[in-house]
Design a protein around this motif. Sequence first.
Motif, PDB file in Angstrom:
ATOM      1  N   ILE A  59      19.870  41.283  10.463  1.00  0.00           N
ATOM      2  CA  ILE A  59      20.455  42.497  11.034  1.00  0.00           C
ATOM      3  C   ILE A  59      21.980  42.424  10.918  1.00  0.00           C
ATOM      4  O   ILE A  59      22.528  41.316  10.885  1.00  0.00           O
ATOM      5  N   PRO A  60      22.686  43.550  10.892  1.00  0.00           N
ATOM      6  CA  PRO A  60      22.167  44.916  10.913  1.00  0.00           C
ATOM      7  C   PRO A  60      21.373  45.242   9.649  1.00  0.00           C
ATOM      8  O   PRO A  60      21.578  44.636   8.604  1.00  0.00           O
ATOM      9  N   PHE A  61      20.483  46.198   9.787  1.00  0.00           N
ATOM     10  CA  PHE A  61      19.574  46.530   8.707  1.00  0.00           C
ATOM     11  C   PHE A  61      19.343  48.025   8.731  1.00  0.00           C
ATOM     12  O   PHE A  61      19.153  48.597   9.789  1.00  0.00           O
TER      13      PHE A  61
ATOM     14  N   ASP B 150      21.021  47.761  14.716  1.00  0.00           N
ATOM     15  CA  ASP B 150      22.388  47.255  14.808  1.00  0.00           C
ATOM     16  C   ASP B 150      22.406  45.748  15.084  1.00  0.00           C
ATOM     17  O   ASP B 150      21.360  45.096  15.114  1.00  0.00           O
TER      18      ASP B 150
ATOM     19  N   ALA C 173      24.700  46.373   6.773  1.00  0.00           N
ATOM     20  CA  ALA C 173      23.321  46.802   6.552  1.00  0.00           C
ATOM     21  C   ALA C 173      23.070  46.932   5.048  1.00  0.00           C
ATOM     22  O   ALA C 173      22.046  46.477   4.527  1.00  0.00           O
TER      23      ALA C 173
ATOM     24  N   ASN D  99      22.927  43.437   3.500  1.00  0.00           N
ATOM     25  CA  ASN D  99      21.669  42.747   3.774  1.00  0.00           C
ATOM     26  C   ASN D  99      20.554  43.270   2.874  1.00  0.00           C
ATOM     27  O   ASN D  99      19.727  42.505   2.384  1.00  0.00           O
TER      28      ASN D  99
ATOM     29  N   LEU E  35      29.098  48.135  10.373  1.00  0.00           N
ATOM     30  CA  LEU E  35      27.635  48.159  10.527  1.00  0.00           C
ATOM     31  C   LEU E  35      26.989  48.647   9.228  1.00  0.00           C
ATOM     32  O   LEU E  35      26.038  48.055   8.719  1.00  0.00           O
TER      33      LEU E  35
END
Lengths: 616, 189
Positions: free
Chosen positions: A399-401, A460, B79, B82, B75
Amino acid sequence: MANIGIDLGTTNSLVAVVMSGKARCLLDETANPLLPSAVRYEPDGTVVVGRAARDEAAAHPERTFTSVKRFMGRAPAECKADAALFRYTMDESEERFVRFSVPGREPVTPVEVSAEVLKVLRARAIECLFGEPGGAVITVPAYFDDAQRQATKDAARIAGLEVLRLLNEPTAAAIAYGLDKRETGTFAVYDLGGGTFDVSILELNDGIFQVLATAGDTHLGGDDFDRALGEHVLAKAGLDRRGDADHRELLLAVEAAKRQLTDAEQATVSIGGAAVTVTRAEFDALIRPTVERTGAACRQALGDAKLTADKIDAVVLVGGSTRVPLVRTYVGELFGRVPYTDLDPDQVVALGAAMQADILTGSSQLSDDLLLLDVIPLSLGLEVMGGVVEKFIPRCSTIPFSQSQTFTTHVDNQTALDLHIVQGDRELARDNRSLGRFKLSGLPRLPAGIPRIRVEFLVDADGILTVHAKEEHTGIEARTEVKPSYGLSEDEIERMLEDSIDHAETDVDVRLLIEARVEADGILTAVQKALSVDVALLLPGEQAVIDAVASALQTAMTAEDRKRIADLSHKLDEVTAPFAQRRIERDLTLALSGRDAGEVGKQLGLKDRTATGEKA
Amino acid sequence: MICYTCNEAVKGPVCVGCTALQPPPFSLDPFVLLGVPRRYHLAAAQVDEAYRTVARRVHPDKFAARPAVERRMSLQWTAALNEARRVLKDPDRRARMLATGQAEPREKGGPKLDPTFLAEIFEWREQDEETPGALSELAREREAELRVELDTIFVAWEQGTGDLTLVEDRLARLKYVTGLIREPSAPGS
């Protein structure tokens, strides 16, 4: 302003902070870092938190709450067994969240009970840091789902804390260990607390903590050892399950026996006039089924991390329940190595949280070279046709994802779409935990299958999900109305915040009282000084009046009556006014007789700017 | 790109002039995001190394004390990062990304499979009824063959010869046969 780290535990809670580069737990007035997570609501509205509430639980069973972490973010239907175990009366009229009945008072939610614990920790931080903490990192079990995390955040908000980050407990422990020992490699963190169990597999490489996998059970812990031992003791003593007060007394007694059995080979539990001796071997046999339940989670975490036990470089034990010798032996056998126990298992999570809190200030020494990458513990999915779950975020994703999915309509002119989001790894929606139903409304009227509704799910860094939706042809943002399945709504939180502001009035009163005292002290000092230099300017009898008011003010300052202090300060101003006037006149006369206007201004207490103005 | 706060020209995720985090690129190409070569033959360690380098600069932990807009961007960046790592560490997603520009199949269930391929599978199932376990055995063999085929396609492509037109179909076949390996043997056997 320093950031703080908080371990909000099932049994005990702690607050820690990094001072001069080192994390330490803040202590209470008896130099103890542990605050028992026990809260008692008195009939007169006062709230007792901590050791007193815990130790006197047997005398006030119906108004004392412990282990409420087990109830955070859960539905009443899910925790009937837990409520029965702790003899709490749940308010049956509410389906979405747990509420406990308290005699002579509004029912309380676990969120509010936790907020009381957090308020005490916040007050401890204010006292130790000489001011309001900047923000807080609060730890949660890694295996907490979305609703449980949200509930923890809500509790912090009600307690007046700014939450910088929710941090997974095993990860916090790993930070504390990794930084202390400067380790590199693969860790397993085995965290068995009062009511929750987590295991995480982490890799520390070049200053980056990457959580590879996590697994656990949010309803497994030392409480279960106590329960097993309690039942055994009752059976052996030939006693029946009895009233609430006796039950609390029994829990306290078996908990003490459990602690003794850490070092002693046997312990005696005195209950209802009977004394029952329990040997270590008996205790081990009683708790073995619970301890073995942790093994399945460990194997799952290893599997998700694509590792075998022999690839783990070190095993770290966290949580008070890992003091139990059987747990240590079991973990040692499971991973084939002796676990680390160097750091106090009660404190290590709070210490790690404080380090992360320090890192988040952005100005910490650690923040340049350390980075934490955590994962989501359970898959997120949507219920599709036939009640089957389509996973859109697999468990153990870093995460975040974020993930986007495109949906369309099934009938012409359909203007709304319902989505049911679930968390868990079972195939059928009903076997997973329902997170919420999202209604997308305001879609454009189009033939079936034409709209392309892009829904973005974002998890988040706290592991909390948010949803955004947009119709792609028209660009219309579909309104997402989130109906959480469990937990408090925004309105309910607001109301609790207001309630807590009512209580905060006491805080405001304290501040105003302090301000009144400071002001009074200033006036008294000034008057005393003036009297000592210009006693000649006093009229007959004037000194007696001034002295009387001044001494009344001094007396009032030692009491709590803010209004009286303010009134007497004002009175002292009044009775000294003619004297002050005479001093000003005298100084003016001196000035006119040839002294510099600026100096006169200073003597008169005027600002320099005014004095220069006169000169010009 | 121009920094949205100080109007300086910026190259990386963070503006050198005012240290403001920039929004993630509009096209979230995982190779571009991680700054690794567009290759099928890409070591997991190289992806991880690149990931760590960018993550250190854009992770939300680095922006907890910054304005809300930067926290939000951080963020989104992380994200995306990732997801990029997840795509590039998986050989099949990586291959599909190079061939089609998308990590997941464009249609649900992937492109239509060749009838001769399906006929072959039908034959395998018949064999499995006679000799239990034959199906997963054959599927395993075919899986290995398909991997070699993909490898050959990409070796050629990375040398500048050959194209990727067959990749999507081969990935669909691969998915199909790996599903067969997990399938339990014919019932009644």
